[in-house]
Motif scaffolding. Structure first.
Motif, PDB file in Angstrom:
ATOM      1  N   TYR A 194       0.845  -1.196   0.000  1.00  0.00           N
ATOM      2  CA  TYR A 194       0.000   0.000   0.000  1.00  0.00           C
ATOM      3  C   TYR A 194       0.878   1.243   0.000  1.00  0.00           C
ATOM      4  O   TYR A 194       1.893   1.306   0.713  1.00  0.00           O
ATOM      5  CB  TYR A 194      -0.899   0.009   1.237  1.00  0.00           C
ATOM      6  CG  TYR A 194      -1.769  -1.220   1.364  1.00  0.00           C
ATOM      7  CD1 TYR A 194      -3.042  -1.246   0.821  1.00  0.00           C
ATOM      8  CD2 TYR A 194      -1.298  -2.356   2.028  1.00  0.00           C
ATOM      9  CE1 TYR A 194      -3.836  -2.375   0.930  1.00  0.00           C
ATOM     10  CE2 TYR A 194      -2.092  -3.488   2.145  1.00  0.00           C
ATOM     11  CZ  TYR A 194      -3.350  -3.492   1.589  1.00  0.00           C
ATOM     12  OH  TYR A 194      -4.129  -4.619   1.696  1.00  0.00           O
ATOM     13  N   GLN A 195       0.484   2.221  -0.792  1.00  0.00           N
ATOM     14  CA  GLN A 195       1.216   3.480  -0.814  1.00  0.00           C
ATOM     15  C   GLN A 195       1.124   4.152   0.550  1.00  0.00           C
ATOM     16  O   GLN A 195       0.057   4.223   1.160  1.00  0.00           O
ATOM     17  CB  GLN A 195       0.642   4.401  -1.893  1.00  0.00           C
ATOM     18  CG  GLN A 195       1.398   5.720  -2.023  1.00  0.00           C
ATOM     19  CD  GLN A 195       0.798   6.625  -3.082  1.00  0.00           C
ATOM     20  OE1 GLN A 195      -0.178   6.262  -3.761  1.00  0.00           O
ATOM     21  NE2 GLN A 195       1.357   7.814  -3.240  1.00  0.00           N
ATOM     22  N   MET A 196       2.255   4.640   1.038  1.00  0.00           N
ATOM     23  CA  MET A 196       2.276   5.330   2.326  1.00  0.00           C
ATOM     24  C   MET A 196       1.838   6.774   2.105  1.00  0.00           C
ATOM     25  O   MET A 196       2.554   7.560   1.480  1.00  0.00           O
ATOM     26  CB  MET A 196       3.672   5.270   2.934  1.00  0.00           C
ATOM     27  CG  MET A 196       4.107   3.868   3.352  1.00  0.00           C
ATOM     28  SD  MET A 196       5.806   3.798   4.006  1.00  0.00           S
ATOM     29  CE  MET A 196       5.660   4.900   5.421  1.00  0.00           C
ATOM     30  N   VAL A 197       0.655   7.102   2.592  1.00  0.00           N
ATOM     31  CA  VAL A 197       0.128   8.463   2.471  1.00  0.00           C
ATOM     32  C   VAL A 197      -0.449   8.892   3.817  1.00  0.00           C
ATOM     33  O   VAL A 197      -0.911   8.063   4.604  1.00  0.00           O
ATOM     34  CB  VAL A 197      -0.961   8.560   1.381  1.00  0.00           C
ATOM     35  CG1 VAL A 197      -0.362   8.373   0.004  1.00  0.00           C
ATOM     36  CG2 VAL A 197      -2.072   7.542   1.624  1.00  0.00           C
ATOM     37  N   GLN A 198      -0.404  10.182   4.074  1.00  0.00           N
ATOM     38  CA  GLN A 198      -1.005  10.746   5.277  1.00  0.00           C
ATOM     39  C   GLN A 198      -2.179  11.623   4.847  1.00  0.00           C
ATOM     40  O   GLN A 198      -1.980  12.673   4.230  1.00  0.00           O
ATOM     41  CB  GLN A 198       0.013  11.556   6.069  1.00  0.00           C
ATOM     42  CG  GLN A 198       1.118  10.686   6.682  1.00  0.00           C
ATOM     43  CD  GLN A 198       2.074  11.490   7.539  1.00  0.00           C
ATOM     44  OE1 GLN A 198       2.171  12.704   7.406  1.00  0.00           O
ATOM     45  NE2 GLN A 198       2.775  10.810   8.428  1.00  0.00           N
TER      46      GLN A 198
END
Length: 267
Positions: free
Chosen positions: A103-107
């Motif tokens: 999963y793409q690491m996004v905030q």
């Protein structure tokens, strides 16, 4: 052989196995190994038995791989198709499984959809008088069917995790896994059909020449040596008949934001 493909494959392999990349350029890759990768790749069984027996914290080693055969003045281990180190990595993939989900690491602070991409690293083997291999990395958007060649070049710019980020959810694929896989294979087959294969023509001609030579030796005694003639003829075909084999090295489903799918991957 496309050396850049090998470099990208190695980068993805070590990142997927949670190793830190210390140096990454087009022909040199330095990696800080994890305990597990050290145990498997550096062949220090007694060290790790000692560490585990005493309950100590191990100190995994580092490894530097050179994917350009011309870098003989660099410190590091040359790696290429057919080298023992690469075969060792392929065996590990076979033993540990070939599929990941990342999963793409996004905030984000609001509900954000993640688009699933099926990504396959594929080995294409050209078999004939001279054997060679190439690695292709192809991804397909499982929502709209868009496909990207050499997708690893873009994926390595993104940070990944094995857990879905907070406030994110996965979009259900509109194109199922089996169909996505088939589309990727069909794309490779189409590219191969549209490519001129001079190596295959040369290999076929060499095979015919060898068979003519065999016929010459057996032309007077073929009846008495039918079985032997057939065996040698089959051996010649096995050696020189041109063919192409496609095999999956590894793959996975990469979930990323829609903006990443539309912008970063297509740049």
């Amino acid at each position: 052989m496309a050396i850049a493909n090998l470099h990208d494959f190695l980068f993805t392999f070590f990142k997927a196995n949670h190793c830190d990349i210390l140096e990454n350029r087009g022909d040199k890759l330095s990696i800080q190994l994890t305990d597990k990768m050290d145990e498997y790749l550096l062949n220090r069984p007694f060290y790790w038995q000692y560490v585990k027996k005493l309950g100590l914290q191990g100190e995994p080693g580092k490894i530097t791989l050179l994917t350009n055969p011309l870098l003989d003045d660099e410190e590091g281990e040359p790696i290429h198709f057919g080298s023992p180190r690469l075969q060792q990595i392929f065996r590990l993939l076979d033993e540990e499984g070939k599929f990941v989900r990342l999963y793409q690491m996004v905030q984000v602070d609001q509900q954000t959809a993640l688009v699933p991409w099926l990504v396959l690293n594929i080995k294409v083997s050209f078999i004939g008088k001279q054997k060679k291999e190439a690695i292709k990395s192809i991804g397909i958007n499982m929502i709209n069917g868009g496909m990207i060649n050499n997708i690893i070049d873009q994926l390595e710019k993104i940070q990944w995790d094995t857990k879905i980020p907070d406030f994110c959810y996965n979009l259900s694929p509109l194109i199922r896994l089996k169909s996505s896989y088939q589309r990727i294979i069909q794309l490779i087959e189409k590219e191969l059909q549209e490519t001129e294969h001079d190596w295959a023509i040369e290999s076929w001609r060499h095979m015919e020449e060898e068979k003519k030579l065999l016929d010459y030796f057996y032309q007077t005694d073929k009846k008495d040596y039918t079985a032997l003639y057939k065996k040698e003829s089959e051996a010649i075909e096995a050696l020189y008949r041109p063919q192409i084999a496609i095999s999956i090295i590894n793959g996975g489903i990469f979930h990323m934001t829609q903006s990443t799918s539309l912008n970063q991957l297509l740049d």
